[in-house]
Design a protein around this motif. Structure first.
Motif, mmCIF file in Angstrom:
data_model
loop_
_atom_site.group_PDB
_atom_site.id
_atom_site.type_symbol
_atom_site.label_atom_id
_atom_site.label_comp_id
_atom_site.label_asym_id
_atom_site.label_seq_id
_atom_site.Cartn_x
_atom_site.Cartn_y
_atom_site.Cartn_z
ATOM 1 N N ASN A 17 0.834 -1.205 0.000
ATOM 2 C CA ASN A 17 0.000 0.000 0.000
ATOM 3 C C ASN A 17 0.865 1.250 0.000
ATOM 4 N N GLY A 18 1.953 1.177 0.750
ATOM 5 C CA GLY A 18 2.907 2.279 0.820
ATOM 6 C C GLY A 18 3.622 2.522 -0.503
ATOM 7 N N LEU A 19 3.480 1.587 -1.440
ATOM 8 C CA LEU A 19 4.074 1.757 -2.778
ATOM 9 C C LEU A 19 2.989 2.104 -3.801
ATOM 10 N N ASN A 20 1.801 2.456 -3.264
ATOM 11 C CA ASN A 20 0.639 2.768 -4.122
ATOM 12 C C ASN A 20 0.160 1.580 -4.939
ATOM 13 N N LEU A 21 0.392 0.383 -4.445
ATOM 14 C CA LEU A 21 -0.164 -0.821 -5.076
ATOM 15 C C LEU A 21 -1.213 -1.353 -4.104
ATOM 16 N N HIS A 22 -2.432 -1.535 -4.575
ATOM 17 C CA HIS A 22 -3.489 -1.793 -3.601
ATOM 18 C C HIS A 22 -4.008 -3.220 -3.599
ATOM 19 N N GLU A 23 -3.544 -4.029 -4.496
ATOM 20 C CA GLU A 23 -4.022 -5.411 -4.570
ATOM 21 C C GLU A 23 -2.820 -6.353 -4.639
ATOM 22 N N ILE A 24 -2.908 -7.479 -3.943
ATOM 23 C CA ILE A 24 -1.894 -8.509 -4.180
ATOM 24 C C ILE A 24 -2.544 -9.557 -5.090
ATOM 25 N N ASP A 25 -2.324 -9.450 -6.406
ATOM 26 C CA ASP A 25 -2.869 -10.475 -7.307
ATOM 27 C C ASP A 25 -1.930 -11.688 -7.291
ATOM 28 N N GLU A 26 -2.290 -12.687 -8.096
ATOM 29 C CA GLU A 26 -1.547 -13.952 -8.030
ATOM 30 C C GLU A 26 -0.067 -13.772 -8.399
ATOM 31 N N THR A 27 0.177 -12.941 -9.408
ATOM 32 C CA THR A 27 1.562 -12.725 -9.856
ATOM 33 C C THR A 27 2.379 -12.067 -8.756
ATOM 34 N N LYS A 28 1.790 -11.021 -8.142
ATOM 35 C CA LYS A 28 2.527 -10.322 -7.073
ATOM 36 C C LYS A 28 2.708 -11.239 -5.868
ATOM 37 N N GLU A 29 1.685 -12.040 -5.587
ATOM 38 C CA GLU A 29 1.787 -12.927 -4.422
ATOM 39 C C GLU A 29 2.963 -13.900 -4.583
ATOM 40 N N LEU A 30 3.113 -14.439 -5.804
ATOM 41 C CA LEU A 30 4.224 -15.373 -6.037
ATOM 42 C C LEU A 30 5.564 -14.664 -5.886
ATOM 43 N N LEU A 31 5.611 -13.431 -6.381
ATOM 44 C CA LEU A 31 6.860 -12.673 -6.327
ATOM 45 C C LEU A 31 7.225 -12.314 -4.878
ATOM 46 N N ILE A 129 13.833 -18.671 15.730
ATOM 47 C CA ILE A 129 13.122 -19.340 14.626
ATOM 48 C C ILE A 129 12.696 -18.281 13.599
ATOM 49 N N PRO A 130 13.461 -18.148 12.519
ATOM 50 C CA PRO A 130 13.041 -17.229 11.457
ATOM 51 C C PRO A 130 12.207 -17.938 10.389
ATOM 52 N N ILE A 131 11.198 -17.213 9.873
ATOM 53 C CA ILE A 131 10.537 -17.642 8.632
ATOM 54 C C ILE A 131 11.035 -16.692 7.548
ATOM 55 N N PHE A 132 11.694 -17.250 6.548
ATOM 56 C CA PHE A 132 12.159 -16.440 5.421
ATOM 57 C C PHE A 132 11.086 -16.464 4.337
ATOM 58 N N VAL A 133 10.574 -15.284 4.005
ATOM 59 C CA VAL A 133 9.540 -15.159 2.975
ATOM 60 C C VAL A 133 10.247 -14.672 1.712
ATOM 61 N N ASN A 134 10.200 -15.469 0.656
ATOM 62 C CA ASN A 134 11.033 -15.192 -0.528
ATOM 63 C C ASN A 134 10.222 -15.231 -1.821
ATOM 64 N N PRO A 135 10.737 -14.603 -2.883
ATOM 65 C CA PRO A 135 10.245 -14.938 -4.226
ATOM 66 C C PRO A 135 10.635 -16.393 -4.504
ATOM 67 N N ARG A 136 10.013 -17.007 -5.513
ATOM 68 C CA ARG A 136 10.459 -18.350 -5.879
ATOM 69 C C ARG A 136 11.833 -18.253 -6.555
ATOM 70 N N PRO A 137 12.647 -19.292 -6.449
ATOM 71 C CA PRO A 137 13.992 -19.228 -7.053
ATOM 72 C C PRO A 137 13.956 -18.917 -8.548
ATOM 73 N N ILE A 138 12.864 -19.278 -9.256
ATOM 74 C CA ILE A 138 12.821 -19.029 -10.710
ATOM 75 C C ILE A 138 12.390 -17.604 -11.039
ATOM 76 N N ASP A 139 11.940 -16.838 -10.031
ATOM 77 C CA ASP A 139 11.412 -15.503 -10.315
ATOM 78 C C ASP A 139 12.526 -14.497 -10.557
ATOM 79 N N MET A 140 12.280 -13.629 -11.515
ATOM 80 C CA MET A 140 13.204 -12.531 -11.798
ATOM 81 C C MET A 140 12.601 -11.274 -11.168
ATOM 82 N N ILE A 141 13.392 -10.571 -10.355
ATOM 83 C CA ILE A 141 12.826 -9.357 -9.715
ATOM 84 C C ILE A 141 13.561 -8.112 -10.209
#
Ligand SMILES: O=C(O)CCC(=O)C(=O)O
Ligand SMILES: [Fe+2]
Length: 141
Positions: A17-31, A129-141
Motif C-alpha cells: 500500500n505504501g508503494l501505491n499498489l493496492h491489490e496482491i494479485d496472483e503474480t505479485k503474491e508469487l513474487l 526461529i526465522p521464517i524467510f519469505v522469498n520470491p520463488r527461485p525461478i522468479d526474476m525481480i
C-alpha cells in the motif's frame, strides 16, 4: 505455516500500500511470498566469547523475515547512520520483522533491507526461529 501465511499476506498488503499498489494479485503474491522456509537456529553458550561470532553481519535475501527469538537476546540491527549497532531486546509474545534484499529491490529502495548480526552468549544457549519469505527461485525481480 498456514496461519503465518495469512499474517504475512496482511503485512505485505500494508507494505505494498505504501508503494501505491493496492491489490496482491496472483503474480505479485508469487513474487512476494512464493517460497517460504523456516529455520531453527541454535546458538550454544560460549564461555570464550572472543573465540566465537554468533552470526556475522548480513542482510537476508528474503522479501521479509519473521523472527521469533527466545528471552536470551543478542540480536543487533545496524543503525541508519554509520556504524552503530542497535540492540533488539526480546519482548515476550512479539515477533521481529526484518525487510530483506528482495523487498528493497522490488520497492526500488523505498523499503531498506536491514543489516543485522547475532552476538553469542557466554552463559546461556539461545534459540531463534526465522521464517524467510522469498520470491520463488525461478522468479526474476
Ligand atoms: O538468530 C537471530 O536472531 C537472527 C538469525 C538470522 O539473522 C538469520 O538466520 O538470518
Ligand atoms: Fe538474518
Amino acid at each position: 505455516m498456514k496461519k503465518s501465511e495469512v499474517f504475512i499476506k496482511q503485512l505485505l498488503k500494508v507494505l505494498i500500500n505504501g508503494l501505491n499498489l493496492h491489490e496482491i494479485d496472483e503474480t505479485k503474491e508469487l513474487l512476494l511470498m512464493g517460497s517460504m522456509r523456516t529455520n531453527f537456529n541454535y546458538y550454544p553458550k560460549c564461555p570464550n566469547l572472543e573465540l566465537t561470532v554468533g552470526v556475522s553481519r548480513h542482510s537476508d535475501v528474503s522479501t521479509l523475515t519473521i523472527l521469533l527469538q527466545d528471552e536470551i537476546g543478542g540480536l543487533f540491527v545496524r543503525g541508519n547512520d554509520g556504524d552503530n549497532w542497535i540492540d533488539v531486546p526480546p519482548i515476550k509474545g512479539s515477533l521481529v520483522i526484518n525487510v530483506g534484499d528482495a523487498l528493497q529491490i522490488i520497492s526500488n529502495g523505498k523499503y531498506r533491507s536491514v543489516e543485522h548480526r547475532v552476538v553469542a552468549n557466554g552463559s546461556k544457549n539461545r534459540i531463534s526461529i526465522p521464517i524467510f519469505v522469498n520470491p520463488r527461485p525461478i522468479d526474476m525481480i
